[in-house]
Design an enzyme around this catalytic site. Sequence first.
Site, PDB file in Angstrom:
ATOM      1  N   LYS A   1      -2.226 -19.045  -6.523  1.00 14.07           N
ATOM      2  CA  LYS A   1      -1.878 -18.501  -7.837  1.00 14.07           C
ATOM      3  C   LYS A   1      -2.164 -19.512  -8.942  1.00 14.07           C
ATOM      4  O   LYS A   1      -2.596 -19.136 -10.043  1.00 14.07           O
ATOM      5  CB  LYS A   1      -0.415 -18.077  -7.837  1.00 14.07           C
ATOM      6  CG  LYS A   1      -0.134 -16.942  -6.859  1.00 14.07           C
ATOM      7  CD  LYS A   1       1.347 -16.704  -6.645  1.00 14.07           C
ATOM      8  CE  LYS A   1       1.590 -15.619  -5.614  1.00 14.07           C
ATOM      9  NZ  LYS A   1       3.031 -15.429  -5.303  1.00 14.07           N
TER      10      LYS A   1
ATOM     11  N   GLY B   1       0.801  -1.213   0.000  1.00 15.02           N
ATOM     12  CA  GLY B   1       0.000   0.000   0.000  1.00 15.02           C
ATOM     13  C   GLY B   1       0.836   1.267   0.000  1.00 15.02           C
ATOM     14  O   GLY B   1       0.536   2.236  -0.723  1.00 15.02           O
TER      15      GLY B   1
ATOM     16  N   GLY C   1      15.051 -11.364   4.671  1.00 12.79           N
ATOM     17  CA  GLY C   1      13.723 -10.803   4.467  1.00 12.79           C
ATOM     18  C   GLY C   1      12.926 -11.444   3.350  1.00 12.79           C
ATOM     19  O   GLY C   1      11.835 -10.972   3.002  1.00 12.79           O
TER      20      GLY C   1
END
Length: 431
Positions: free
Chosen positions: A201, A12, A183
Amino acid sequence: MGIALLGYGTVGSEVLRLMTENSEALEHRIEGPFELKGVAVSDASKPREGVDPELITEDARSLVLRDDVDVVVEVIGGIDYPRELVLSALNAGKSVVTANKALVAAHADELAAAADANNVDLFYEAAVAAAIPVVNMLRRSLAGDQIRRISGIVNGTTNFILDAMDATGADYEAALAEATRLGYAEADPTADVEGHDAASKAAILASMGFYTRVRFSDVSCEGITGVTAEDIEAAKAAGDTIKLLAICEKITGEDGTVSVSARVHPTLVPREHPLASVSGSYNAVFVEAEGAGDLMFYGNGAGGAPTASAVLGDVVGAARNKYLGGHAPKDLTYADLPIADPGDVPTRYHIDLRVHDRVGVLADLARTCASRGISLRTVRQEEGYEVDGHEAARLILVTHTAREHDLADFVADLKAHDDVLAVKSVIRLAE
């Protein structure tokens, strides 16, 4: 053109950054001005850089229903709460752009019906492989063709782990720890390493490619937690590498019936295949079509900026359609093909065994194989192993193509065989 943004996390915040930095170009592409009307978050008290505090709200439902909002962007994640918000937006005549693969895979029928009923757009390019334009490729570019198969690496975390194991010889736990440190893996990596993310997916890709609604629950799924360093070395010895693939294809039965199969599992891929060279956290989707032939789409399949790029591409399309007074073609599921029984799907197995090191074992196992109608393509034997104090040999069996059900029964027979000390791994091979 009023835009509402639901969620202000990694994706976002990147959506808003790119929207702000590229506002002039976006207005030209939309063919009209646009304005961010609000940003819905779960906790408005937290400081958030890059967004006007006046735009922040915790009341997402009221935001999507505002009269000055035309396009709703959902990047919250999860299923139930986003479903309520997206349905509210669609039923209120707002077009929706979402990056939420789990939501689309679970509720595409319901969401598509709401979009059609209200003559608005539902776009979700970012739900599969982030910036790689595979959804619009299937929806538009290949709409005049017949897709035979879609296979691909659609999860960056698992590809990073398997690539690290292949490159360094590390075991699964060490590679996962490195992915977490860098990460690439979440604190709870379950959705990635167990294949659930890729399965969502796969459901979307199969639905788009074969004009048949395929849901998450229709996808057979196996993750990478059982892949060992020994499996990686065996793959190398055979000229292969191991990738977690999403595989969607049409299956034609002996009676001529056509069905759709969607599955996710670790797969041995020949090193000369284009998918074998996809490294690190990158994604790639390989499409086999009747007219277009073989196509591969490659790129960064995760991360804030790549995902935001795909989101904004959909925002431009949805906003432009609003200005022009129309909407994009709806999702088509006219083919309505049955979902294949996973046991009927043809595949090949790479089976790694430890057996008693004695004369006649291989002949006995060959008879077991024949009793199930399975033929072996290659057999490799290595001596010098020990299992529970027994002298053992390592056997690696590679089968010819057979039905999944028959191959699974063969493996069960092997596990029960007196001369088999251990079935170390079973990995499917790419067709």
